[in-house]
Enzyme design. Structure first.
Site, mmCIF file in Angstrom:
data_model
loop_
_atom_site.group_PDB
_atom_site.id
_atom_site.type_symbol
_atom_site.label_atom_id
_atom_site.label_comp_id
_atom_site.label_asym_id
_atom_site.label_seq_id
_atom_site.Cartn_x
_atom_site.Cartn_y
_atom_site.Cartn_z
ATOM 1 C CG ASN A 145 -2.078 -0.996 1.053
ATOM 2 O OD1 ASN A 145 -2.444 -1.368 -0.057
ATOM 3 N ND2 ASN A 145 -2.643 -1.434 2.169
ATOM 4 C CD GLU A 160 -9.596 3.085 6.123
ATOM 5 O OE1 GLU A 160 -9.486 3.300 4.899
ATOM 6 O OE2 GLU A 160 -10.644 3.314 6.747
ATOM 7 C CB CYS A 161 -5.721 1.182 0.655
ATOM 8 S SG CYS A 161 -6.161 2.894 0.306
ATOM 9 N N GLY A 162 -4.248 2.727 3.397
ATOM 10 C CA GLY A 162 -3.164 3.629 3.759
ATOM 11 C C GLY A 162 -3.437 5.068 3.379
ATOM 12 C CG LEU A 163 -4.898 6.148 -0.611
ATOM 13 C CD1 LEU A 163 -5.896 6.381 -1.737
ATOM 14 C CD2 LEU A 163 -3.592 6.863 -0.910
#
EC number: 1.8.4.8
Length: 244
Positions: A132, A238-241
């Protein structure tokens, strides 16, 4: 509510920033989504951007923000592993809504990443987080910098996962204002908006997908599953964004 000073707020510790925005958020909670967007455009600094993963309900925030701020840059971080239906959905929405689409990708191609690191998404939480960071976080940071963004709109909703239940309408993330106009919408409100404006869900919604990301870390919803369990093998939502 008054014009907010991004630089002054960025100088504060995170806890103090949250407190400084508390009164504004209390007022924003009383507004409908369109009013939140209009207020942000009037009171928060430009440049303005909107991010989208072109997921299940993406048409809502894309239509909502773009009709108030035509030609706003729409940031997509393309991992190279999206579903074919997602790429087709991107093309269809970009054409229908006349989006000012800005596509950002990792500096290493998907094939090069696999050669260097293997299949990171099969390497537990640490592997997923590295994946990610390379494919979502770094490209987004680059996009925000390239586009001189100071105010970032996104389509997150509290109902989507436990990690989003306490998110405010307005926050500061990655050094810019982040606005979540539909944060308090439920699935019924999303459906009604799509119907009202002649918009569609992502094509995979009709096949049982509640959330859509990469092909290798997305699965169909099955009875008994929470929506967040359909992504990243249930290890994280979450993908990190939208973290940090």
């Amino acid at each position: 509510m008054s014009v907010l000073d991004l630089n002054a707020l960025n100088d504060l510790p995170k806890v103090d920033r949250v407190l400084a925005l508390a009164e504004t958020n209390a007022e924003l909670e009383k507004l409908v989504a369109e009013e939140r967007v209009a207020w942000s455009l009037e009171n928060l600094p430009g440049e303005y951007v909107l991010s989208s993963s072109f997921g299940i309900q993406a048409a809502v925030s894309l239509h909502l923000v773009n009709q108030i701020r035509p030609d706003i840059p729409v940031i997509l971080t393309d991992t190279g592993y999206l579903f074919p239906e997602t790429y087709q959905f991107i093309d269809a929405l970009t054409d229908k809504l006349k989006l000012n689409l800005k596509v950002y990708r990792a500096t290493e191609s998907a094939a090069w990443q696999e050669a260097r690191y293997g299949k990171l998404w099969e390497q537990g939480v640490e592997g997923i987080e590295k994946y990610n960071e390379i494919n979502k976080v770094e490209p987004m940071n680059r996009a925000l910098q390239d586009l001189n963004a100071q105010t970032w709109f996104a389509g997150l909703r509290r109902e989507q996962s436990g990690s989003r239940t306490s998110l405010p309408v307005l926050a500061i993330q990655r050094g810019v204002f982040k606005v979540l106009p539909i944060i308090d919408w439920d699935n019924r409100t999303v459906y009604q908006y799509l119907q009202k404006h002649g918009l569609k869900y992502h094509p995979l919604w009709h096949q049982g997908y509640l959330s859509v990301g990469d092909t290798h870390t997305t699965r169909k919803w099955e009875p008994g599953m929470a929506e967040e369990e359909t992504r990243f093998f249930g290890l994280k939502r979450e993908c990190g964004l939208h973290e940090g």
